[in-house]
Every structure is written in C-alpha cells, then in structure tokens.
Motif scaffolding. Structure first.
Motif, short mmCIF file in Angstrom:
data_model
loop_
_atom_site.label_atom_id
_atom_site.label_comp_id
_atom_site.label_asym_id
_atom_site.label_seq_id
_atom_site.Cartn_x
_atom_site.Cartn_y
_atom_site.Cartn_z
N ARG A 16 0.83 -1.21 0.00
CA ARG A 16 0.00 0.00 0.00
C ARG A 16 0.86 1.25 0.00
NH1 ARG A 16 -4.18 0.28 4.54
NH2 ARG A 16 -5.11 1.84 3.18
N ALA A 17 1.95 1.23 0.74
CA ALA A 17 2.82 2.40 0.79
C ALA A 17 3.40 2.71 -0.58
CB ALA A 17 3.94 2.17 1.80
N LEU A 18 3.88 1.70 -1.27
CA LEU A 18 4.54 1.94 -2.54
C LEU A 18 3.56 2.17 -3.69
CD1 LEU A 18 7.68 -0.31 -2.20
CD2 LEU A 18 7.38 2.12 -1.75
N GLU A 19 2.34 1.70 -3.54
CA GLU A 19 1.30 2.10 -4.48
C GLU A 19 1.09 3.61 -4.41
OE1 GLU A 19 -2.11 -0.18 -3.43
OE2 GLU A 19 -1.49 -1.97 -4.57
N ALA A 20 1.09 4.14 -3.18
CA ALA A 20 0.94 5.58 -3.00
C ALA A 20 2.15 6.33 -3.55
CB ALA A 20 0.75 5.89 -1.52
N ALA A 62 17.14 -7.81 6.53
CA ALA A 62 17.86 -7.10 5.48
C ALA A 62 17.42 -7.55 4.09
CB ALA A 62 19.36 -7.31 5.66
N GLU A 63 17.16 -8.82 3.94
CA GLU A 63 16.71 -9.32 2.63
C GLU A 63 15.39 -8.66 2.23
OE1 GLU A 63 15.60 -13.58 0.43
OE2 GLU A 63 16.36 -13.55 2.49
N GLY A 64 14.52 -8.48 3.20
CA GLY A 64 13.25 -7.82 2.91
C GLY A 64 13.43 -6.36 2.57
N VAL A 65 14.40 -5.70 3.21
CA VAL A 65 14.69 -4.30 2.87
C VAL A 65 15.15 -4.20 1.42
CG1 VAL A 65 16.18 -2.32 3.37
CG2 VAL A 65 15.21 -3.65 5.25
N ALA A 66 15.97 -5.15 0.98
CA ALA A 66 16.40 -5.17 -0.42
C ALA A 66 15.20 -5.30 -1.35
CB ALA A 66 17.38 -6.31 -0.65
N ASP A 67 14.25 -6.15 -0.99
CA ASP A 67 13.02 -6.28 -1.79
C ASP A 67 12.27 -4.96 -1.83
OD1 ASP A 67 13.52 -8.98 -2.25
OD2 ASP A 67 12.27 -9.65 -0.58
N THR A 68 12.21 -4.27 -0.70
CA THR A 68 11.53 -2.98 -0.65
C THR A 68 12.20 -1.98 -1.58
OG1 THR A 68 10.75 -3.32 1.61
CG2 THR A 68 10.90 -1.04 0.85
N VAL A 69 13.51 -1.94 -1.58
CA VAL A 69 14.23 -0.99 -2.43
C VAL A 69 13.96 -1.27 -3.90
CG1 VAL A 69 16.55 -0.34 -3.22
CG2 VAL A 69 15.99 -0.32 -0.78
N ARG A 70 13.94 -2.53 -4.27
CA ARG A 70 13.61 -2.85 -5.67
C ARG A 70 12.20 -2.38 -6.01
NH1 ARG A 70 17.31 -7.21 -4.60
NH2 ARG A 70 15.74 -8.39 -3.42
N ALA A 71 11.29 -2.50 -5.07
CA ALA A 71 9.92 -2.02 -5.29
C ALA A 71 9.87 -0.50 -5.34
CB ALA A 71 9.00 -2.55 -4.19
N VAL A 72 10.70 0.17 -4.56
CA VAL A 72 10.79 1.63 -4.59
C VAL A 72 11.21 2.09 -5.99
CG1 VAL A 72 12.19 3.59 -3.80
CG2 VAL A 72 11.19 2.02 -2.14
N LEU A 73 12.23 1.45 -6.54
CA LEU A 73 12.69 1.82 -7.87
C LEU A 73 11.61 1.54 -8.92
CD1 LEU A 73 16.35 0.44 -7.70
CD2 LEU A 73 15.59 2.82 -7.48
N ALA A 74 10.91 0.43 -8.77
CA ALA A 74 9.81 0.12 -9.69
C ALA A 74 8.71 1.16 -9.60
CB ALA A 74 9.25 -1.27 -9.39
N ALA A 75 8.55 1.78 -8.42
CA ALA A 75 7.55 2.83 -8.23
C ALA A 75 8.01 4.17 -8.78
CB ALA A 75 7.20 2.96 -6.75
N GLY A 76 9.29 4.28 -9.15
CA GLY A 76 9.78 5.50 -9.78
C GLY A 76 10.50 6.46 -8.86
#
Length: 277
Positions: free
Chosen positions: A69-73, A97-111
């Motif tokens: 939901r956060a990254l959709e926003a 830490a592995e999950g943080v890496a997943d979050t960063v990839r999602a951040v980049l995908a969100a632009g």
C-alpha cells in the motif's frame, strides 16, 4: 513505467541537490495532490512523509503500513510530478535485510530515486535497532539499488534525538557505521539547536538532513551551519489536517464557513492534476 535510464538520470539529479550550505528544502508530501502543489511551489524534488502517507491511508504511523500500500501511494506521487521523488520507507517495510532489499527494488519500480531508512524500533527490546543490524539493512538497500544500476540516494535516519536515545557522540557513532554500510546522507530528526547541528555537520562525512517545523531555526540559519537537506516531515500534513478539524467544527457547531476562506481555487487544483500521459 519509468525506465532505468530515466531513473538513473533522476537519481543523479537528486543526489546533486544535496549541497552543504545550500540545502535541498523539502516540504514533504503525502499524496499526489500535495506532491503537485509542492512541485508547483518551486520545489526541486518531492519527498514523502511516511506519517502523512500512512494517515492518508487510514493507518497510524510507526511501521504499521504494509509495503504494498505504501509503494502504491509512492507510485501515484512519482507519476504526478516531473521532479525526483524520495520515498520515506520507515524502517524498510521488512523484518530483515533481505526484505529491505526487496523494498528498495519495489521503490525503484515505483519510480522513486531516494529513500529514508530509519533505525527506530517499534515493539522491540529497545527504542533503536542495534547499530550492526541497522548497518546490515542499509547495506542491503545499497546493494539492491546498485544491482539495478540506479544510484539511489540512501538517507539513513537515526532517531537518537527524537527518541531520547543518545546525544552527539552516539549519533556520530551510528552515522559513521551507516556511512560505511553505504548510506549517502544522514538524517537526524530532533536536532535543531544550532550548536548541536554544527557539531553534527562537522562530525559527519556526509550531507546532513535536519527536520524542521514551528520553533526551528530558519532555513538560512541552518544553511549557514552547513546543513545539506531540510525536511518538514509530517508538519505540513498536520497543519493541513488541523484546517480540516477547524473547518469541520465550525461548520457543525456554528454553521459558518470562515475557516474555508483562503482555500485553493477549484480550477487551479484541478489543472495541477491534469497531466498529459
């Protein structure tokens, strides 16, 4: 979807805005409309406030909002503006830490091309994560972004002052560890006293970000101290919601509308949100 070349260019542009003595000033946004208003006001970049974003989605602040939901926003915000966007991802929306890496990839995908990662710990044994654990999470963020070929600006937030967990020495210790792990900047909310800010500027080998609001020194004074980034955090969102409460109480209690005076023009706001696809 934003391609990698565009992301790389935006990340480089965002990185270049962090100049000690000539700080990047960020009136933080929490949705597409506030982001467009901030951009239209002349901001060189947009940064989200995790608290404001969570509140807008009906969730309390403090690691309560889920990553999706956060990254959709965040994606809606990046799509609404042309300037670089930095996403406040709280402590990374992940338990490890592995999950943080997943979050960063999602951040980049969100632009988005920047992140804030905080060391606050909610519901644990202490108020802050251990230094080594937080450094591991920052390193994971750095490595994930580098693997995507995007020089994501990793802003490591330490809540030593905000949560009463240490002073200058503890903050410098954490800052050094986070820098060694790959952080590009250090964010120390709660530290605004000029002498303290100067000690932090002198002791941290990275752009220093401070949090401002009513009662804090003006931007010009912080710039003279060598600050490189000034953030409003949740204070703009809180001010906006205060208007909602005053307007609601006035309308319900007295049936009058004075609080609504000075609002944005309907057509102006509509036009700000009308962008060519």
């Amino acid at each position: 979807m934003t391609n990698q070349n565009t992301l790389r260019d935006r990340a480089l542009a965002f990185r270049a805005l962090h100049v000690p003595g000539r700080p990047l000033v960020l009136p933080n946004a929490w949705d597409a409309a506030s982001a467009r208003i901030v951009e239209d006001a002349g901001a060189a970049a947009v940064a989200t406030t995790s608290a404001g974003l969570a509140w807008a989605l009906g969730v309390p602040d403090g690691d309560r909002l889920d990553r999706e939901r956060a990254l959709e926003a965040v994606a809606r915000i990046t799509a609404s503006v042309a300037v670089p966007v930095s996403a406040d991802i709280e402590s990374g929306f992940a338990p490890d830490a592995e999950g943080v890496a997943d979050t960063v990839r999602a951040v980049l995908a969100a632009g988005a091309v920047g992140v804030n990662i905080e060391d606050a710990l909610y519901g644990g044994a202490g108020v802050l994560r251990p230094v080594a654990e937080q450094a591991e999470r920052i390193a994971a963020a750095r490595e994930a972004a580098d693997a995507e070929g995007v020089p994501l600006f990793v802003n490591a937030r330490t809540d030593t002052y905000l949560r009463g967990a240490g002073g200058v020495d503890a903050t410098l210790e954490r800052a050094a560890a986070f820098r060694a792990a790959g952080a590009d900047g250090i964010f120390v909310p709660g530290a605004v006293e000029p002498g303290t800010v100067k000690e932090l500027v002198d002791g941290i080998d990275a752009p220093l970000n401070v949090l401002v609001g009513p009662g804090a020194p003006p931007v010009a004074e912080l710039a003279a101290l060598g600050v490189a980034r000034v953030s409003a955090g949740s204070s703009v969102a809180l001010a906006a919601y205060a208007v909602v409460r005053r307007a609601a109480r006035e309308l319900l209690d007295t049936g009058t509308y004075d609080t609504q005076t000075g609002g944005l023009d309907y057509g102006e706001l509509n036009s700000l949100l009308t962008r060519e696809s």
